[in-house]
Design a protein around this motif. Structure first.
Motif, PDB file in Angstrom:
ATOM      1  N   ILE A 191       0.858  -1.208   0.000  1.00  0.00           N
ATOM      2  CA  ILE A 191       0.000   0.000   0.000  1.00  0.00           C
ATOM      3  C   ILE A 191       0.884   1.245   0.000  1.00  0.00           C
ATOM      4  N   ASN A 192       1.855   1.274   0.901  1.00  0.00           N
ATOM      5  CA  ASN A 192       2.720   2.452   1.026  1.00  0.00           C
ATOM      6  C   ASN A 192       3.641   2.622  -0.187  1.00  0.00           C
ATOM      7  N   ALA A 193       3.994   1.505  -0.841  1.00  0.00           N
ATOM      8  CA  ALA A 193       4.891   1.596  -2.003  1.00  0.00           C
ATOM      9  C   ALA A 193       4.222   2.302  -3.168  1.00  0.00           C
ATOM     10  N   VAL A 194       2.876   2.244  -3.202  1.00  0.00           N
ATOM     11  CA  VAL A 194       2.134   2.936  -4.266  1.00  0.00           C
ATOM     12  C   VAL A 194       1.761   4.346  -3.826  1.00  0.00           C
ATOM     13  N   ILE A 195       1.015   4.420  -2.716  1.00  0.00           N
ATOM     14  CA  ILE A 195       0.378   5.697  -2.370  1.00  0.00           C
ATOM     15  C   ILE A 195       1.404   6.753  -1.949  1.00  0.00           C
ATOM     16  N   ASN A 196       2.371   6.359  -1.119  1.00  0.00           N
ATOM     17  CA  ASN A 196       3.263   7.378  -0.560  1.00  0.00           C
ATOM     18  C   ASN A 196       4.133   8.041  -1.628  1.00  0.00           C
ATOM     19  N   PRO A 197       4.893   7.273  -2.438  1.00  0.00           N
ATOM     20  CA  PRO A 197       5.740   7.952  -3.426  1.00  0.00           C
ATOM     21  C   PRO A 197       4.938   8.719  -4.481  1.00  0.00           C
ATOM     22  N   LEU A 198       3.835   8.113  -4.963  1.00  0.00           N
ATOM     23  CA  LEU A 198       3.101   8.791  -6.044  1.00  0.00           C
ATOM     24  C   LEU A 198       2.462  10.091  -5.561  1.00  0.00           C
ATOM     25  N   THR A 199       1.884  10.073  -4.352  1.00  0.00           N
ATOM     26  CA  THR A 199       1.272  11.319  -3.854  1.00  0.00           C
ATOM     27  C   THR A 199       2.340  12.368  -3.536  1.00  0.00           C
ATOM     28  N   ALA A 200       3.522  11.888  -3.087  1.00  0.00           N
ATOM     29  CA  ALA A 200       4.597  12.850  -2.775  1.00  0.00           C
ATOM     30  C   ALA A 200       5.142  13.463  -4.063  1.00  0.00           C
ATOM     31  N   ASN A 203       2.361  15.548  -5.665  1.00  0.00           N
ATOM     32  CA  ASN A 203       1.803  16.515  -4.728  1.00  0.00           C
ATOM     33  C   ASN A 203       0.273  16.524  -4.763  1.00  0.00           C
ATOM     34  N   CYS A 204      -0.297  15.352  -4.480  1.00  0.00           N
ATOM     35  CA  CYS A 204      -1.758  15.233  -4.564  1.00  0.00           C
ATOM     36  C   CYS A 204      -2.306  14.438  -3.375  1.00  0.00           C
ATOM     37  N   LYS A 205      -3.632  14.485  -3.226  1.00  0.00           N
ATOM     38  CA  LYS A 205      -4.308  13.675  -2.199  1.00  0.00           C
ATOM     39  C   LYS A 205      -4.306  12.218  -2.650  1.00  0.00           C
ATOM     40  N   ASN A 206      -4.501  11.316  -1.694  1.00  0.00           N
ATOM     41  CA  ASN A 206      -4.523   9.883  -2.022  1.00  0.00           C
ATOM     42  C   ASN A 206      -5.552   9.576  -3.112  1.00  0.00           C
ATOM     43  N   GLY A 207      -6.707  10.225  -3.041  1.00  0.00           N
ATOM     44  CA  GLY A 207      -7.810   9.934  -3.956  1.00  0.00           C
ATOM     45  C   GLY A 207      -7.475  10.196  -5.423  1.00  0.00           C
ATOM     46  N   THR A 252      -9.238   6.566   1.813  1.00  0.00           N
ATOM     47  CA  THR A 252      -8.451   7.703   2.327  1.00  0.00           C
ATOM     48  C   THR A 252      -8.351   8.806   1.264  1.00  0.00           C
ATOM     49  N   ALA A 253      -9.365   8.857   0.375  1.00  0.00           N
ATOM     50  CA  ALA A 253      -9.298   9.756  -0.787  1.00  0.00           C
ATOM     51  C   ALA A 253      -8.987  11.203  -0.403  1.00  0.00           C
ATOM     52  N   GLU A 254      -9.536  11.660   0.711  1.00  0.00           N
ATOM     53  CA  GLU A 254      -9.371  13.068   1.092  1.00  0.00           C
ATOM     54  C   GLU A 254      -8.103  13.321   1.903  1.00  0.00           C
ATOM     55  N   ASN A 255      -7.343  12.259   2.205  1.00  0.00           N
ATOM     56  CA  ASN A 255      -6.117  12.420   3.023  1.00  0.00           C
ATOM     57  C   ASN A 255      -4.912  12.744   2.158  1.00  0.00           C
ATOM     58  N   PHE A 256      -3.967  13.428   2.769  1.00  0.00           N
ATOM     59  CA  PHE A 256      -2.630  13.549   2.192  1.00  0.00           C
ATOM     60  C   PHE A 256      -1.784  12.472   2.858  1.00  0.00           C
ATOM     61  N   SER A 257      -1.022  11.727   2.089  1.00  0.00           N
ATOM     62  CA  SER A 257      -0.206  10.662   2.684  1.00  0.00           C
ATOM     63  C   SER A 257       0.902  11.267   3.546  1.00  0.00           C
ATOM     64  N   SER A 258       1.477  10.429   4.409  1.00  0.00           N
ATOM     65  CA  SER A 258       2.538  10.929   5.288  1.00  0.00           C
ATOM     66  C   SER A 258       3.747  11.392   4.470  1.00  0.00           C
ATOM     67  N   MET A 259       4.005  10.722   3.333  1.00  0.00           N
ATOM     68  CA  MET A 259       5.180  11.124   2.547  1.00  0.00           C
ATOM     69  C   MET A 259       4.927  12.444   1.807  1.00  0.00           C
ATOM     70  N   GLN A 260       3.697  12.623   1.321  1.00  0.00           N
ATOM     71  CA  GLN A 260       3.359  13.906   0.679  1.00  0.00           C
ATOM     72  C   GLN A 260       3.556  15.030   1.693  1.00  0.00           C
ATOM     73  N   GLN A 261       3.128  14.778   2.949  1.00  0.00           N
ATOM     74  CA  GLN A 261       3.269  15.785   4.001  1.00  0.00           C
ATOM     75  C   GLN A 261       4.741  16.019   4.358  1.00  0.00           C
ATOM     76  N   ASP A 262       5.514  14.931   4.366  1.00  0.00           N
ATOM     77  CA  ASP A 262       6.946  15.088   4.663  1.00  0.00           C
ATOM     78  C   ASP A 262       7.602  15.993   3.611  1.00  0.00           C
ATOM     79  N   VAL A 263       7.259  15.780   2.353  1.00  0.00           N
ATOM     80  CA  VAL A 263       7.870  16.592   1.289  1.00  0.00           C
ATOM     81  C   VAL A 263       7.395  18.054   1.400  1.00  0.00           C
TER      82      VAL A 263
END
Ligand code: NDP
Ligand code: KPL
Length: 308
Positions: A191-200, A203-207, A252-263
């Motif tokens: 899950i994290n291998a897809v959502i975290n890098p791509l959203t970071a 620069n987008c929400k998980n959704g 989690t469509a409306e969430n920002f992933s932790s990696m997006q937030q880190d960046v």
């Protein structure tokens, strides 16, 4: 909660005395766990870089936490993957001989580093969670109601299952206890291998990742993760994993992933424990993982622009 390979926590059958709990840091997951423990009557102490009294609001209630006081009997360590080793090393001199430590983070690779730091009588656990928490100035928000899986990582842990599981059920439950955490960690890693890098990177929400333009890349990332997990002895079916990832993206469509937030906040990311872990394991088994490797490189380059 019943998950394959796990069993629910037995309620009110404890013959083991309650442990005195401490939590490392004042981060989002740690304060969520601390708040829930305190509201249930525990008195968790916080192990901080500098001892301090911490006042926060949780669900409209003011809560106060004192600093942890050694010797430490039980410690939840919900820190970023890259901070785990140093945290355990710092704690080590202050632990009791039969202390119980619970690691909780995204990504993989810390367990073999931490186990040798402990005495054979000190228990190590891993807790993986789908709860979401967000720290604001003086408040902790429970942004996603989830569940957790807990498993012992050594023999000294297994002897304290009831006491550890009952506290963790309160802190981050509903909880399932598993004999082996690895299958659960691989599933979460996918899950994290897809959502975290791509959203970071985008620069987008998980959704946003539900859009058609991402589907081919998601499929390719997951195909690699499943190949590596299977080679490591934890078979994953690409179609099922992809279904699971798409469900998390929706949930989690409306969430920002932790990696997006880190960046966004120019913090170090967990890329080495997520895409980097997949790349390192792939090398062990001689499996080509160009998609995960490219994500790791792109993220490291992005991070280098702001991290010293
Ligand atoms: N937040 C969430 O919703 C979720 C998070 N996770 C995962 O859980 C883990 C923790 O996440 P999160 O709570 O968001 O992270 P945070 O970075 O918010 O919290 C970690 C805290 O621990 C502190 N810390 C680290 N090392 C030490 C140390 N040696 N001594 C004292 N304090 C220390 C950090 O302080 P400092 O930065 O000053 O070092 C920070 O305050 C991560 O792996 C994350 O990916 C998983 C599911 C959901
Ligand atoms: C599941 C997911 C992707 C939720 O945002 C997460 O764990 C994270 O952001 O780190």
């Amino acid at each position: 909660m019943f998950l394959p390979g796990s069993r629910p926590v037995a309620q009110n059958t404890s013959t083991q005395p309650a442990l005195s709990w401490n939590i490392v840091g004042r981060g989002a997951i740690g304060l969520l766990a601390a708040s829930r423990l305190q509201l249930a009557g525990y008195k968790p102490g916080l192990w901080l870089h500098q001892p301090a009294i911490v006042d926060i609001q949780f669900q409209q209630q003011p809560l106060q936490f004192l600093s942890a006081t050694p010797p430490l009997q039980a410690v939840l360590i919900p820190v970023k993957s890259y901070a785990v080793f140093d945290a355990v090393k710092t704690l080590q001199p202050f632990l009791t001989e039969d202390a119980q430590l619970v690691l909780s983070h995204n990504g993989m690779g810390t367990i073999p580093e931490v186990l040798p730091l402990l005495l054979p009588t000190q228990g190590l656990w891993f807790l993986t969670t789908t709860h979401g928490a967000l720290k604001q100035q003086d408040a902790i928000l429970h942004t996603g109601n989830g569940h957790s899986v807990l498993a012992p990582l050594n023999a000294a842990a297994s002897r304290h299952t009831t006491a550890v599981a009952q506290a963790m059920d309160i802190a981050l439950g509903p909880l399932a206890v598993a004999a082996d955490i690895e299958p659960f960690l691989w599933q979460k890693l996918a899950i994290n291998a897809v959502i975290n890098p791509l959203t970071a990177l985008h620069n987008c929400k998980n959704g946003a990742l539900a859009q058609p333009q991402y589907q081919q890349q998601i499929k390719a990332i997951l195909h690699e993760v499943c190949q590596v997990a299977t080679a490591a002895g934890y078979p994953l079916q690409p179609a099922l994993v992809q279904q699971n990832v798409m469900q998390v993206i929706e949930r989690t469509a409306e969430n920002f992933s932790s990696m997006q937030q880190d960046v966004v906040h120019q913090r170090r990311t967990e890329t080495n424990a997520i895409s980097g872990f997949i790349v390192a394991q792939a090398a062990r088994f001689n499996i080509a993982v160009p998609h995960n490797s490219q994500l790791q490189q792109q993220l490291l380059q992005l991070q280098q622009r702001y991290c010293r």
